[in-house]
Scaffold this motif. Structure first.
Motif, PDB file in Angstrom:
ATOM      1  N   ARG A   4       0.840  -1.195   0.000  1.00  0.00           N
ATOM      2  CA  ARG A   4       0.000   0.000   0.000  1.00  0.00           C
ATOM      3  C   ARG A   4       0.872   1.240   0.000  1.00  0.00           C
ATOM      4  N   CYS A   5       0.316   2.308  -0.541  1.00  0.00           N
ATOM      5  CA  CYS A   5       1.058   3.564  -0.619  1.00  0.00           C
ATOM      6  C   CYS A   5       1.359   4.066   0.789  1.00  0.00           C
ATOM      7  N   ILE A   6       2.617   4.383   1.036  1.00  0.00           N
ATOM      8  CA  ILE A   6       3.036   4.816   2.360  1.00  0.00           C
ATOM      9  C   ILE A   6       2.383   6.150   2.748  1.00  0.00           C
ATOM     10  N   PHE A   7       1.998   6.925   1.742  1.00  0.00           N
ATOM     11  CA  PHE A   7       1.437   8.251   2.027  1.00  0.00           C
ATOM     12  C   PHE A   7      -0.082   8.260   2.146  1.00  0.00           C
ATOM     13  N   CYS A   8      -0.775   7.516   1.264  1.00  0.00           N
ATOM     14  CA  CYS A   8      -2.246   7.618   1.271  1.00  0.00           C
ATOM     15  C   CYS A   8      -2.925   6.289   1.545  1.00  0.00           C
ATOM     16  N   ASN A   9      -2.141   5.223   1.711  1.00  0.00           N
ATOM     17  CA  ASN A   9      -2.671   3.899   2.018  1.00  0.00           C
ATOM     18  C   ASN A   9      -3.456   3.283   0.874  1.00  0.00           C
ATOM     19  N   VAL A  56       5.166   4.223  -3.246  1.00  0.00           N
ATOM     20  CA  VAL A  56       4.375   5.428  -3.482  1.00  0.00           C
ATOM     21  C   VAL A  56       3.471   5.188  -4.686  1.00  0.00           C
ATOM     22  N   CYS A  57       2.175   5.517  -4.547  1.00  0.00           N
ATOM     23  CA  CYS A  57       1.238   5.259  -5.642  1.00  0.00           C
ATOM     24  C   CYS A  57       1.356   6.338  -6.717  1.00  0.00           C
ATOM     25  N   LYS A  58       0.799   6.005  -7.875  1.00  0.00           N
ATOM     26  CA  LYS A  58       0.865   6.914  -9.027  1.00  0.00           C
ATOM     27  C   LYS A  58       0.192   8.255  -8.713  1.00  0.00           C
ATOM     28  N   THR A  59      -0.933   8.183  -8.017  1.00  0.00           N
ATOM     29  CA  THR A  59      -1.686   9.406  -7.716  1.00  0.00           C
ATOM     30  C   THR A  59      -0.857  10.368  -6.859  1.00  0.00           C
ATOM     31  N   CYS A  60      -0.176   9.839  -5.851  1.00  0.00           N
ATOM     32  CA  CYS A  60       0.689  10.690  -5.021  1.00  0.00           C
ATOM     33  C   CYS A  60       1.892  11.181  -5.825  1.00  0.00           C
ATOM     34  N   ASN A  61       2.525  10.255  -6.520  1.00  0.00           N
ATOM     35  CA  ASN A  61       3.740  10.572  -7.263  1.00  0.00           C
ATOM     36  C   ASN A  61       3.514  11.685  -8.292  1.00  0.00           C
TER      37      ASN A  61
END
Ligand SMILES: [Zn+2]
Length: 253
Positions: A4-9, A56-61
């Motif tokens: 899971r994305c470390i920033f937004c889960n 890190v997910c694409k949306t955050c990146n």
């Protein structure tokens, strides 16, 4: 188990996040390979800044993180290469956010992050460092950088843990010291309800304001860069370990 994305889960597709963004290479003097090092041991060379983290997910990146990079590059590029800069409080806030983000992503890249998940989430939600954190910026001036040799980019995260630094109160925290180009920066964060006060010790007889600048919490005044003193490689160790005492950190009255 899907990561899971470390920033937004988010469980959506992860992308490779560069711990040190590509644009940093444009700002560093010299040519050739970059050398990275980390405290855990081992160095390697590369044509690019390849320390990547698939957390890190694409949306955050491509969203808030990309916008942060675009805003910070023009502010930091000169200083990364050893040049001068002047930063307003607003600039300093953005730089502090970027340094905090970069430090905790570099920490992830070393494989053993000590940063609590809530602090990653806080950063993504608010796009500034947590209240219970500090960000300091210093000049990194090792001789090989001054000569413009090949290892013009480098990272060196180090860790310290706050345990029992405050009498009668156990504090779990993290301290990350890193360098990129001519910048050294230190991020400290902690958990719990207390607000801690950090009495920065002198290093080699030099007062804290002459060897680093506190960028978070944000200062009310502009900051002229560089500072009077820069750290070379051996003295950077002194900087990283400056909280290894019991009197430097205390509860705010
Ligand atoms: Zn995300």
């Amino acid at each position: 188990m899907a990561r899971r994305c470390i920033f937004c889960n988010s469980g959506a597709k992860m992308t490779d996040e560069h711990a040190i963004p590509d644009w940093v290479g444009d700002c560093l003097p010299g040519e050739g390979k970059f050398t990275f090092s980390r405290e855990a041991g081992g160095t390697w060379s590369s044509d690019e800044l390849t320390m990547k983290v698939a957390r890190v997910c694409k949306t955050c990146n491509e969203g808030w993180m990309s916008r942060l990079e675009v805003r910070v590059k023009p502010l930091l590029c000169e200083a990364l290469g050893g040049g001068r800069a002047e930063w307003t409080p607003r600039d300093q806030r953005r730089i502090a956010t970027w340094l905090y983000k970069t430090a905790i992503v570099m920490d992830l890249a070393t494989g053993g992050s000590r940063v609590p998940p809530e602090h990653y989430r806080f950063l993504r939600k608010n796009v500034h460092p947590p209240q219970r954190s500090r960000v300091w910026l210093a000049v990194y001036a090792p001789h090989d950088l001054a000569l413009g040799k090949t290892n013009s980019g480098g990272i060196q995260p180090m860790y310290l843990t706050f345990d029992g630094l405050v009498t009668g109160y156990r504090v779990n925290g993290y301290g990350l010291t890193a360098t990129i180009g001519h910048l050294a920066f230190q991020v400290v964060g902690y958990e719990g309800r207390e607000n801690l006060h950090f009495d920065q010790p002198p290093i080699l007889g030099v007062a804290p304001n002459d060897y680093n600048a506190e960028l978070w919490p944000v200062r009310p005044t502009s900051l002229a860069w560089p500072l009077r003193m820069g750290f070379d490689k051996p003295n950077l160790g002194l900087y990283a370990e400056r909280w290894n005492g019991t009197r430097a950190v205390r509860r705010t009255p």
